[in-house]
Design an enzyme around this catalytic site. Structure first.
Site, PDB file in Angstrom:
ATOM      1  CD  GLU A   1      -0.389   3.196   3.425  1.00  0.00           C
ATOM      2  OE1 GLU A   1      -0.186   2.309   4.263  1.00  0.00           O
ATOM      3  OE2 GLU A   1       0.475   4.006   3.063  1.00  0.00           O
TER       4      GLU A   1
ATOM      5  CE  LYS B   1      -2.281  -1.093   3.830  1.00  0.00           C
ATOM      6  NZ  LYS B   1      -2.034  -2.540   4.031  1.00  0.00           N
ATOM      7  CB  THR B   2       3.591   2.475   2.225  1.00  0.00           C
ATOM      8  OG1 THR B   2       2.820   2.324   3.415  1.00  0.00           O
ATOM      9  CG2 THR B   2       4.448   3.724   2.353  1.00  0.00           C
TER      10      THR B   2
END
Length: 453
Positions: free
Chosen positions: A168, A124-125
């Site tokens: 995110e 995600k990041t």
């Protein structure tokens, strides 16, 4: 009295943020301040985020006390603040509504034409960071919220003036179900956070509910190579990306130079962009495809994808180069799930170092116990494993597990009860040609940094 946060997010209303200095709370405070709300808050300590907000005229108290909420019409709290907090207790006693941070972000998203929400068990990041690079290259002036630090932004967020917000989106405690995505990106779905979810089916159900938040004219972008994700979203209208499976968006003509990939992003048979990445690994090709797919469905030119991705050199704590010690190169990575370890160690082994030394700190007792066999299997890929004790985070060790248990199952592994011992062990082992990895979501990075001092 209004019951939804939407009714309270109006210019001139006074809001108190409990835990205002947090990574997701300080940008929230800045966005609310920009919307014309009267923002105040409290935190347990001074920080860069607190200082930055004070410079904008936000009143912040250090320490949590009931009288801090004076004048507030409603409160927003971070997940770490519970009902026994004096400010929350005072708000309940006074009949003031208390909302969760995720609810506030979800409501704010509705004022943006495009809300790109990036979800998945891992990646995600990095993907949110890549997507930010692409939208910045397109001069879309996005508002951004990332769970890590992005060098481009010198922080984990930015408050833009464009019509796009990039978030995110974490599944833990179902917080992403408060969001309002117009583009939902699902990178992968695996077993994790088993202190909250029952099992994989429960997690898949949660991701399906997340995808169902997308309106009719929105888009669900999903990794077609991920069986669990495709199963979770079965029967829904999807825009897919993949390396192996048939998909709307694919990476083709992949070439590696010194472990770093270049490839064509091909959408429906046409070349949309030619991408050169400065981060290695097959997982990062998939992350780049996800970012490219989000840009494509929102009508950005392929040239923005090319420029944005070529300027991306990684997010903080994502295979982040820290320095050199005794001729060994030290990198730090946030990987704390077997799938992330697999991606990291597979990539590390392809870079041509003589040895890969992996200093790993498992994160939470429940995760270590639930995924024990997978952790053992993935860690065996390193040439030498050094295990720090499990990082407790929010937990007590009620399951009776230790990193020593992992060490017994991994040939040659060394268990170090303290980070000081991890540092001393690495100091004694490091040789020219080694790649030293400090790995985990806790404070293992300090062992690598101590060597460099």
């Amino acid at each position: 009295m209004g019951s939804t946060i939407q009714e309270y997010l109006r210019a001139g209303r006074r809001v108190h943020l409990c835990g205002i200095g947090g990574v997701s709370m300080s940008p929230l405070a800045e966005v609310l301040h920009g919307m014309g709300l009267l923002v105040q808050g409290s935190d347990m300590q001074e920080s860069g985020g607190v200082l930055h907000l004070r410079e904008q005229g936000v009143r912040i108290a250090i320490g949590h006390r009931a009288d801090n909420i004076e004048g507030a019409e409603f409160l927003i709290r971070t997940a770490a603040v519970h009902d026994d907090n004096p400010e929350i207790a005072a708000a309940h006693a006074a009949g003031l509504p208390v909302f969760e941070r995720a609810e506030a972000w979800g409501a704010i998203m509705r004022s943006y034409r495009n809300a790109v929400c990036i979800a998945g068990t891992h990646g995600k990041t990095t993907t949110t960071s890549m997507t930010t690079h692409v939208f910045m290259a397109a001069q879309a002036d996005p508002t951004v919220m990332i769970g890590g630090t992005l060098p481009l932004l010198h922080s984990g967020y930015r408050v833009g003036r464009g019509d796009t917000i990039i978030m995110e989106s974490c599944e833990y405690c179902n917080s992403f179900l408060h969001f309002s995505p117009t583009v939902a990106v699902v990178l992968n779905v695996e077993e994790d956070h088993l202190d909250f979810f029952k099992d994989l089916k429960d997690i898949q159900h949660s991701f399906r509910l997340f995808a169902q938040l997308v309106p009719r004219d929105g888009v669900i972008v999903v990794n077609a190579d991920d069986k669990n994700a495709m199963e979770a979203l079965d029967g829904m209208s999807l825009f897919t990306f993949a390396l192996q499976a048939p998909a709307d968006c694919r990476a083709e003509s992949i070439v590696f130079h010194s472990g770093l990939p270049s490839f064509d992003v091909v959408v429906h048979g046409e070349v949309y962009a030619h991408v050169t990445l400065h981060v290695g690994g097959r997982h990062n090709i998939l992350n780049a495809l996800a970012a490219a797919a989000a840009a494509y469905v929102l009508g950005l030119p392929g040239e923005a994808v090319e420029r944005g991705l070529s300027s991306f050199s990684g997010a903080g704590r994502r295979f982040e180069y820290k320095g050199e010690f005794h001729g060994a190169r030290i990198y730090d990575d946030y990987a704390h799930h077997p799938g992330e370890l697999h991606a990291l160690l597979t990539m590390a082994k392809s870079l041509g170092y003589q040895r890969v030394l992996c200093a790993f700190q498992p994160h939470t007792f429940t995760r270590t116990k639930a995924l024990f066999a997978q952790f053992v299997e993935e860690l065996r890929a390193a040439d030498q494993v050094i295990l720090a004790e499990i990082f407790a985070a929010r937990e007590q060790n009620t399951v009776g597990i230790s990193s020593a248990d992992l060490a017994r199952e991994i040939p040659g592994a060394i268990f170090c009860p303290t980070l000081r011992e991890v540092e001393d062990t690495l100091r004694g082992m490091a040789q020219p040609g080694d790649l030293i990895l400090t790995v985990g979501a806790g404070n293992i990075y300090t062992a690598g940094e101590a060597l460099l001092k």
